[in-house]
Motif scaffolding. Structure first.
Motif, PDB file in Angstrom:
ATOM      1  N   CYS A  60      46.768  56.963  29.990  1.00  0.00           N
ATOM      2  CA  CYS A  60      46.023  57.120  31.254  1.00  0.00           C
ATOM      3  C   CYS A  60      46.782  56.277  32.441  1.00  0.00           C
ATOM      4  CB  CYS A  60      44.434  56.659  31.296  1.00  0.00           C
ATOM      5  SG  CYS A  60      43.651  57.522  30.260  1.00  0.00           S
ATOM      6  N   ARG A  61      47.855  56.782  32.991  1.00  0.00           N
ATOM      7  CA  ARG A  61      48.703  56.135  34.003  1.00  0.00           C
ATOM      8  C   ARG A  61      48.133  55.520  35.337  1.00  0.00           C
ATOM      9  NH1 ARG A  61      52.538  56.020  37.507  1.00  0.00           N
ATOM     10  NH2 ARG A  61      54.556  54.935  37.226  1.00  0.00           N
ATOM     11  N   GLY A  62      47.627  56.408  36.229  1.00  0.00           N
ATOM     12  CA  GLY A  62      47.143  56.040  37.269  1.00  0.00           C
ATOM     13  C   GLY A  62      45.834  55.338  37.338  1.00  0.00           C
ATOM     14  N   PHE A  63      45.685  54.247  38.355  1.00  0.00           N
ATOM     15  CA  PHE A  63      44.651  53.640  38.533  1.00  0.00           C
ATOM     16  C   PHE A  63      44.679  52.919  39.746  1.00  0.00           C
ATOM     17  CE2 PHE A  63      47.155  50.449  36.552  1.00  0.00           C
ATOM     18  CZ  PHE A  63      46.928  49.273  37.104  1.00  0.00           C
ATOM     19  N   THR A  64      43.538  52.716  40.546  1.00  0.00           N
ATOM     20  CA  THR A  64      43.476  51.878  41.519  1.00  0.00           C
ATOM     21  C   THR A  64      42.496  50.510  41.315  1.00  0.00           C
ATOM     22  OG1 THR A  64      43.849  53.693  43.240  1.00  0.00           O
ATOM     23  CG2 THR A  64      43.048  51.617  44.051  1.00  0.00           C
ATOM     24  N   ALA A  65      43.118  49.465  41.574  1.00  0.00           N
ATOM     25  CA  ALA A  65      42.478  48.316  41.179  1.00  0.00           C
ATOM     26  C   ALA A  65      41.868  47.418  42.395  1.00  0.00           C
ATOM     27  CB  ALA A  65      43.082  47.200  40.272  1.00  0.00           C
ATOM     28  N   PHE A  66      40.657  47.264  42.427  1.00  0.00           N
ATOM     29  CA  PHE A  66      39.999  46.540  43.659  1.00  0.00           C
ATOM     30  C   PHE A  66      39.985  44.930  43.388  1.00  0.00           C
ATOM     31  CE2 PHE A  66      38.637  50.803  43.337  1.00  0.00           C
ATOM     32  CZ  PHE A  66      38.794  51.238  44.522  1.00  0.00           C
ATOM     33  N   GLY A  67      40.889  44.351  43.502  1.00  0.00           N
ATOM     34  CA  GLY A  67      40.991  42.474  43.306  1.00  0.00           C
ATOM     35  C   GLY A  67      39.426  42.156  42.975  1.00  0.00           C
ATOM     36  N   ASN A  68      39.246  41.076  43.763  1.00  0.00           N
ATOM     37  CA  ASN A  68      38.049  40.440  43.368  1.00  0.00           C
ATOM     38  C   ASN A  68      36.925  40.969  44.115  1.00  0.00           C
ATOM     39  OD1 ASN A  68      39.289  38.381  41.736  1.00  0.00           O
ATOM     40  ND2 ASN A  68      39.816  37.061  43.577  1.00  0.00           N
ATOM     41  N   VAL A  69      35.730  41.281  43.405  1.00  0.00           N
ATOM     42  CA  VAL A  69      34.665  41.928  43.945  1.00  0.00           C
ATOM     43  C   VAL A  69      33.555  41.035  43.328  1.00  0.00           C
ATOM     44  CG1 VAL A  69      35.417  44.218  44.134  1.00  0.00           C
ATOM     45  CG2 VAL A  69      34.386  43.797  41.903  1.00  0.00           C
ATOM     46  N   GLN A  70      32.183  41.174  44.102  1.00  0.00           N
ATOM     47  CA  GLN A  70      30.969  40.620  43.653  1.00  0.00           C
ATOM     48  C   GLN A  70      30.062  41.482  43.131  1.00  0.00           C
ATOM     49  OE1 GLN A  70      29.893  38.167  46.963  1.00  0.00           O
ATOM     50  NE2 GLN A  70      31.569  36.793  47.047  1.00  0.00           N
ATOM     51  N   GLY A  71      29.197  40.791  42.386  1.00  0.00           N
ATOM     52  CA  GLY A  71      28.120  41.687  41.695  1.00  0.00           C
ATOM     53  C   GLY A  71      27.447  41.230  40.674  1.00  0.00           C
ATOM     54  N   HIS A  89      28.250  37.756  39.063  1.00  0.00           N
ATOM     55  CA  HIS A  89      29.698  37.379  39.340  1.00  0.00           C
ATOM     56  C   HIS A  89      29.985  37.143  41.203  1.00  0.00           C
ATOM     57  CE1 HIS A  89      30.094  39.155  35.416  1.00  0.00           C
ATOM     58  NE2 HIS A  89      30.985  38.494  35.460  1.00  0.00           N
ATOM     59  N   TYR A  90      29.556  36.101  41.774  1.00  0.00           N
ATOM     60  CA  TYR A  90      29.469  35.910  42.931  1.00  0.00           C
ATOM     61  C   TYR A  90      30.726  34.949  43.491  1.00  0.00           C
ATOM     62  CZ  TYR A  90      24.741  37.385  42.763  1.00  0.00           C
ATOM     63  OH  TYR A  90      23.384  38.081  42.695  1.00  0.00           O
ATOM     64  N   GLY A  91      31.236  34.242  42.654  1.00  0.00           N
ATOM     65  CA  GLY A  91      32.523  33.416  43.146  1.00  0.00           C
ATOM     66  C   GLY A  91      32.174  32.304  43.952  1.00  0.00           C
ATOM     67  N   SER A  92      30.842  31.836  43.927  1.00  0.00           N
ATOM     68  CA  SER A  92      30.060  30.656  44.518  1.00  0.00           C
ATOM     69  C   SER A  92      30.123  29.392  43.592  1.00  0.00           C
ATOM     70  CB  SER A  92      28.769  31.178  44.772  1.00  0.00           C
ATOM     71  OG  SER A  92      27.923  31.103  43.768  1.00  0.00           O
ATOM     72  N   HIS A  93      29.587  28.399  44.153  1.00  0.00           N
ATOM     73  CA  HIS A  93      29.747  27.082  43.229  1.00  0.00           C
ATOM     74  C   HIS A  93      28.400  27.375  42.056  1.00  0.00           C
ATOM     75  CE1 HIS A  93      29.249  22.825  42.197  1.00  0.00           C
ATOM     76  NE2 HIS A  93      28.090  22.960  42.376  1.00  0.00           N
ATOM     77  N   ALA A  94      27.045  28.031  42.318  1.00  0.00           N
ATOM     78  CA  ALA A  94      26.616  28.302  41.299  1.00  0.00           C
ATOM     79  C   ALA A  94      26.763  29.149  40.261  1.00  0.00           C
ATOM     80  CB  ALA A  94      25.089  28.692  42.060  1.00  0.00           C
ATOM     81  N   TRP A  95      27.547  30.132  40.839  1.00  0.00           N
ATOM     82  CA  TRP A  95      27.955  31.426  39.894  1.00  0.00           C
ATOM     83  C   TRP A  95      29.570  31.787  40.107  1.00  0.00           C
ATOM     84  CZ3 TRP A  95      24.514  32.650  36.397  1.00  0.00           C
ATOM     85  CH2 TRP A  95      23.005  32.313  36.911  1.00  0.00           C
ATOM     86  N   PRO A  96      30.448  30.998  39.659  1.00  0.00           N
ATOM     87  CA  PRO A  96      31.851  31.066  40.048  1.00  0.00           C
ATOM     88  C   PRO A  96      32.618  32.110  39.640  1.00  0.00           C
ATOM     89  CG  PRO A  96      31.494  29.404  38.244  1.00  0.00           C
ATOM     90  CD  PRO A  96      30.022  29.820  38.622  1.00  0.00           C
ATOM     91  N   SER A  97      32.213  32.605  38.610  1.00  0.00           N
ATOM     92  CA  SER A  97      32.921  33.785  38.054  1.00  0.00           C
ATOM     93  C   SER A  97      32.946  35.143  39.301  1.00  0.00           C
ATOM     94  CB  SER A  97      32.418  34.522  36.676  1.00  0.00           C
ATOM     95  OG  SER A  97      31.305  35.096  36.914  1.00  0.00           O
ATOM     96  N   LEU A  98      34.151  35.731  39.131  1.00  0.00           N
ATOM     97  CA  LEU A  98      34.165  37.026  39.950  1.00  0.00           C
ATOM     98  C   LEU A  98      34.425  38.148  39.111  1.00  0.00           C
ATOM     99  CD1 LEU A  98      36.475  35.673  42.731  1.00  0.00           C
ATOM    100  CD2 LEU A  98      34.154  36.552  43.108  1.00  0.00           C
ATOM    101  N   ALA A  99      34.069  39.186  39.734  1.00  0.00           N
ATOM    102  CA  ALA A  99      34.236  40.812  39.074  1.00  0.00           C
ATOM    103  C   ALA A  99      35.664  41.320  39.576  1.00  0.00           C
ATOM    104  CB  ALA A  99      33.186  41.388  39.093  1.00  0.00           C
ATOM    105  N   GLN A 100      36.092  42.159  38.945  1.00  0.00           N
ATOM    106  CA  GLN A 100      37.010  43.304  39.374  1.00  0.00           C
ATOM    107  C   GLN A 100      36.526  44.562  39.142  1.00  0.00           C
ATOM    108  OE1 GLN A 100      40.917  41.951  37.783  1.00  0.00           O
ATOM    109  NE2 GLN A 100      41.226  40.440  39.643  1.00  0.00           N
ATOM    110  N   ASP A 110      34.594  41.641  34.330  1.00  0.00           N
ATOM    111  CA  ASP A 110      34.787  40.286  34.553  1.00  0.00           C
ATOM    112  C   ASP A 110      36.308  40.151  34.715  1.00  0.00           C
ATOM    113  OD1 ASP A 110      35.879  37.558  33.626  1.00  0.00           O
ATOM    114  OD2 ASP A 110      33.649  37.528  33.955  1.00  0.00           O
ATOM    115  N   GLN A 111      36.777  39.545  35.715  1.00  0.00           N
ATOM    116  CA  GLN A 111      38.157  39.253  36.006  1.00  0.00           C
ATOM    117  C   GLN A 111      39.150  39.029  34.830  1.00  0.00           C
ATOM    118  OE1 GLN A 111      38.519  36.487  39.154  1.00  0.00           O
ATOM    119  NE2 GLN A 111      38.010  34.772  37.887  1.00  0.00           N
ATOM    120  N   ALA A 112      38.487  38.273  33.813  1.00  0.00           N
ATOM    121  CA  ALA A 112      39.025  37.874  32.565  1.00  0.00           C
ATOM    122  C   ALA A 112      39.636  39.134  31.810  1.00  0.00           C
ATOM    123  CB  ALA A 112      38.229  37.076  31.663  1.00  0.00           C
TER     124      ALA A 112
END
Length: 97
Positions: free
Chosen positions: A25-36, A45-56, A9-11
């Protein structure tokens, strides 16, 4: 060396960066907002009206001796806030350039 894919969860984003820092563990690549949605339970985690949260998602490559410590710390974060959702998957790395 191992690859660890973390979906969360993005939180959790800043806390996961802090866990990586504390685990050396220094190195990483983050993929902004993703759904799932999780395969067992938890809310989508859809970022929609019904399911507003997003994942990362994040991909990090760590030394073999750091994997268990990192997974232990990520699991503790997930257990603190189980409704948010956090999963980590480990893959062996056989070659790099």
């Amino acid at each position: 060396m191992q690859a660890i894919f973390i979906s969360y969860d993005q939180a959790h984003h800043q806390e996961i960066i802090e866990i990586l820092d504390k685990s050396n563990c220094r190195g990483f690549t983050a993929f902004g907002n993703v759904q799932g949605r999780g395969s067992l339970k938890g809310e989508p985690h859809y970022g929609s009206h019904a399911w507003p949260s997003l994942a990362q998602a994040m991909l990090t490559f760590v030394a073999d001796d750091r994997v268990e410590l990192l997974l232990t710390r990520l699991k503790a974060l997930d257990e603190e806030k189980p409704r948010l959702g956090l999963r980590a998957f480990v893959w062996p790395i056989t070659a790099t350039i």
